[in-house]
Each structure stands twice: as structure tokens, then as C-alpha cells.
Design a protein around this motif. Structure first.
Motif, PDB file in Angstrom:
ATOM      1  N   HIS A 222       1.015  -1.228   0.077  1.00 10.60           N
ATOM      2  CA  HIS A 222       0.140  -0.101  -0.059  1.00 10.60           C
ATOM      3  C   HIS A 222       0.737   1.480   0.002  1.00 10.60           C
ATOM      4  N   ASP A 224       1.916   3.096   2.441  1.00  7.80           N
ATOM      5  CA  ASP A 224       1.863   3.997   3.653  1.00  7.80           C
ATOM      6  C   ASP A 224       3.048   3.432   4.741  1.00  7.80           C
ATOM      7  N   VAL A 227       1.851   2.607   8.600  1.00  8.48           N
ATOM      8  CA  VAL A 227       0.981   1.381   8.727  1.00  8.48           C
ATOM      9  C   VAL A 227       1.683   0.252   8.427  1.00  8.48           C
ATOM     10  N   THR A 251       3.591   4.323  15.877  1.00  9.13           N
ATOM     11  CA  THR A 251       3.560   5.272  14.659  1.00  9.13           C
ATOM     12  C   THR A 251       3.466   6.626  15.126  1.00  9.13           C
ATOM     13  N   LEU A 253       0.957   8.455  15.482  1.00 15.07           N
ATOM     14  CA  LEU A 253      -0.149   9.356  14.820  1.00 15.07           C
ATOM     15  C   LEU A 253      -1.247   9.186  15.926  1.00 15.07           C
ATOM     16  N   THR A 257      -6.584   9.085  13.467  1.00 11.97           N
ATOM     17  CA  THR A 257      -5.917   9.025  12.053  1.00 11.97           C
ATOM     18  C   THR A 257      -5.318   7.573  11.687  1.00 11.97           C
ATOM     19  N   PHE A 258      -4.708   6.991  12.762  1.00 11.93           N
ATOM     20  CA  PHE A 258      -4.104   5.718  12.504  1.00 11.93           C
ATOM     21  C   PHE A 258      -5.207   4.574  12.117  1.00 11.93           C
ATOM     22  N   ARG A 260      -8.018   5.432  10.697  1.00 10.15           N
ATOM     23  CA  ARG A 260      -8.355   5.506   9.063  1.00 10.15           C
ATOM     24  C   ARG A 260      -7.260   5.016   8.178  1.00 10.15           C
ATOM     25  N   ARG A 261      -6.016   5.541   8.637  1.00 10.70           N
ATOM     26  CA  ARG A 261      -4.976   5.036   7.516  1.00 10.70           C
ATOM     27  C   ARG A 261      -4.687   3.375   7.397  1.00 10.70           C
ATOM     28  N   PHE A 262      -4.788   2.979   8.531  1.00  6.66           N
ATOM     29  CA  PHE A 262      -4.744   1.449   8.532  1.00  6.66           C
ATOM     30  C   PHE A 262      -5.679   0.797   7.776  1.00  6.66           C
ATOM     31  N   VAL A 264      -7.573   1.961   5.377  1.00  5.45           N
ATOM     32  CA  VAL A 264      -7.597   2.273   4.095  1.00  5.45           C
ATOM     33  C   VAL A 264      -6.430   1.350   3.309  1.00  5.45           C
ATOM     34  N   ALA A 265      -5.257   1.421   4.014  1.00  2.16           N
ATOM     35  CA  ALA A 265      -4.036   0.545   3.591  1.00  2.16           C
ATOM     36  C   ALA A 265      -4.069  -0.558   3.608  1.00  2.16           C
TER      37      ALA A 265
END
Length: 339
Positions: A222, A224, A227, A251, A253, A257-258, A260-262, A264-265
Motif C-alpha cells: 500500500h 504507507d 502502517v 506510529t 499518529l 488518524t491511525f 483510518r489510515r490502517f 485504507v491501507a
């Protein structure tokens, strides 16, 4: 009789092609009968077909004889594309344009289009599976989704029958061609005939689905870095009391935020990702150790064995005890003990 065209291409795997050929021809080569009744009549005429007749070397480096070229076949009842072997670069679309056009022509004339395992890579080039549910070997699922993103794929399913006429049929990983062939026999001969074939060849329906066979591998392509750092850490620390809190600290973060990013990735929420790692660890322990299920639950990170059992069943489709019974090496296959 019902004409079956079993497609041979250089990328085909010999075990699937020859297995389908023999089982669908069982009525002609074995004295199959129900009880004391007369032999069951052969319902199928199976031919190995290809772009041209004659010898053809398959992906396994084993030669087969293509009995008939597709340009001599104006009609067939069932088309089956067996498993194909993908190279490191994946499936090369456009390799067999004449076959793809022939598939479409046969479909227009009423044929069923069937694939075993990865054979759907070729059949999907017809466009007939666009927007239609299908299955493929779970090991090829990501590659298939990239090659044919317009086809909804369900690698956990053994057999998917789709289309307005139920004419688009796909089977999943490897040996699920057994389910495909038994389905076709039951559909075009009878349930009794399918039972007799299954009994004769000791075939079994994969009634538990393919989820128990799938090994979870977290997605890491991904890009990131934060992540991925969390994924690398949790791969060996999934049994700690609060892995989410530790990953957030690692991280740097914000927790929101973590998450959400995790998600998605990796394609899963952090908690779902941890659960999959824990269940995968439990599967290995069930296969290879004598530990009790309660002990395995604790080792995986769950203090409540009842919750662990429910989660295991939800992820794999089987109870921990059922999984152990299915996947442990049987005693008769173990090497003899040293005295």
C-alpha cells in the motif's frame, strides 16, 4: 449425449485436465450402477479441444493430445477451462483471442461456460462475467482482481453458479474441480449418478467452504510506511493485551488518524487485522500441537475461550475442534516412531 469441450492450452495444469476428463468419462470406463440395477448410461461425450488438434505440452511439461480443434466445433453443450498456471508476471490477457471468440460463440448457442480454479482468468476475457459473481483460487484472488476488476470474486466459495440461465459456473481452489464435476453430473444426469461417481472415486463435496484453507497474509503493498511499521510489529506481538494502543504509540499518529489510515491501507480495521493474525496462529497450533483449545485461546491473546471459539467459527467457518480434526496429519500418515 451431452457434449463437453475440455479446453487444453499450454498454460493448463495436467492434473485438473486429466482428472476432469476421467471423472466425467467414468460412466464409459467403469461399471457404475445404482444398487443391483443396470449400468448407468454415459451422459457425456467428453473431448479435449484446443486451438488446433494434435500433441500439446501443458504447463507441467506433460504432453496431451488435443482431440479436436475448435474451428471444427460449431456447437457444444459444456465448455470447461481447467486450472492454468500463472507465471511471475501474472496472466497475460490477449494470449488466446481465437478461444475467447469461440467461448462467446458457444455461449450464444446455449453452452455452459465453466472454469476450474484459475481457468476463470481466460474465461473472464469474454466479458460475460462482468458484474457476475465468480470464484477463483484464493492464492490468485488479488491478481485476478487486478486483471479483471469488473468481476466480483469470492475466493472463499467452492462453487459459484451465475448467469440468467445459470450458465456461468466457476469453482475455487485446486481440487474443487471435484465439486464442479459432481455438480454437472447431478445437473445433467441425476443426483444418484453424482453420488455413485463420488463413491467410486472417493470424492467429497467441500461443504465447509474454502475459508478454512485460506492463510491470512496482511496486505503490505500500500505504500504507507507508518502502517507497514505497525504491521511488522504486530506480526510478532499480536497476543499482547492491547495491541492497538501499542501500534498507535509506535506510529506516533493520533488514534483516529491511525485507524483510518490502517483500514485504507490494509483493507481491514486494526482490530480485525489483529484478530486474523491471532486466528492464523491458533490454526497452526491446532494443526501441530496437542494443546487444549482453552490453552491455544490464551496463547493467541484471548482470555475468554468462549469468545475465541465464536470468533474462530466466524472467520474459518469451522469450530476449533472441527478444524483440528480436518487438518491434523492423520496417524496413519505419520512416520513410524523410533523404538
Amino acid at each position: 449425449m451431452i457434449h463437453v469441450s475440455l479446453v487444453a492450452i499450454p498454460e493448463a495444469v495436467v492434473s485438473t485436465l486429466s482428472g476432469i476428463f476421467d471423472v466425467m468419462n467414468a460412466f464409459a470406463i467403469l461399471p457404475l450402477r445404482h444398487g443391483d440395477g443396470p449400468p448407468l448410461p454415459p451422459p457425456f461425450n467428453v473431448e479435449i479441444v484446443g486451438e488446433k488438434a494434435g500433441p500439446l505440452t501443458l504447463a507441467s511439461k506433460v504432453p496431451v493430445s488435443v482431440q479436436r480443434s475448435i474451428d471444427t466445433l460449431e456447437r457444444t453443450d459444456i465448455v470447461i477451462v481447467p486450472s492454468i498456471l500463472l507465471g511471475p508476471e501474472g496472466w497475460r490477457t490477449g494470449s488466446h483471442p481465437e478461444l475467447v471468440e469461440w467461448f462467446k460463440a458457444m455461449h450464444r448457442r446455449g453452452a455452459l461456460l465453466c472454469s476450474a480454479c484459475s481457468g476463470i482468468f481466460l474465461l473472464a476475457e469474454t466479458g460475460l462475467f462482468d458484474g457476475v459473481d465468480a470464484t477463483v483460487h484464493f492464492g490468485y484472488a488479488r491478481s485476478f482482481a487486478q486483471t479483471h476488476p469488473q468481476v466480483p470474486i469470492h475466493p472463499e466459495r467452492v462453487l459459484v453458479v451465475s448467469g440468467r440461465r445459470e450458465e456461468l459456473i466457476t469453482s475455487g481452489a485446486s481440487m474443487t474441480w471435484h465439486d464442479l464435476v459432481l455438480y454437472l453430473i447431478g445437473r445433467h444426469a441425476s443426483a444418484t449418478a453424482a453420488q455413485e461417481v463420488a463413491r467410486s472415486f472417493a470424492l467429497q463435496w467441500h461443504q465447509d467452504g474454502l475459508a478454512p484453507y485460506i492463510v491470512f497474509e496482511g496486505r503490505k503493498d500500500h505504500g504507507d510506511a507508518a502502517v507497514e511499521r505497525a504491521q511488522n510489529w504486530v506480526a510478532t506481538h499480536f497476543s499482547v493485551v492491547n495491541p492497538l494502543e501499542e501500534m498507535v504509540k509506535l506510529t506516533g499518529l493520533a488514534e483516529r488518524t491511525f485507524k483510518r489510515r490502517f483500514t485504507v491501507a490494509a483493507g481491514l480495521s486494526p482490530i480485525a487485522y489483529v484478530q486474523r493474525l491471532r486466528i492464523e496462529d491458533a490454526k497452526r497450533r491446532l494443526e501441530r500441537t496437542e494443546a487444549s483449545i482453552d490453552e491455544i485461546s490464551w496463547q493467541a491473546g484471548y482470555e475468554d475461550p468462549a469468545f475465541f471459539r465464536r470468533l474462530f467459527k466466524r472467520v474459518t467457518g469451522m469450530t476449533p475442534g472441527g478444524y483440528r480434526k480436518r487438518f491434523r496429519i492423520p496417524d496413519y500418515a505419520l512416520p513410524p516412531r523410533k523404538r
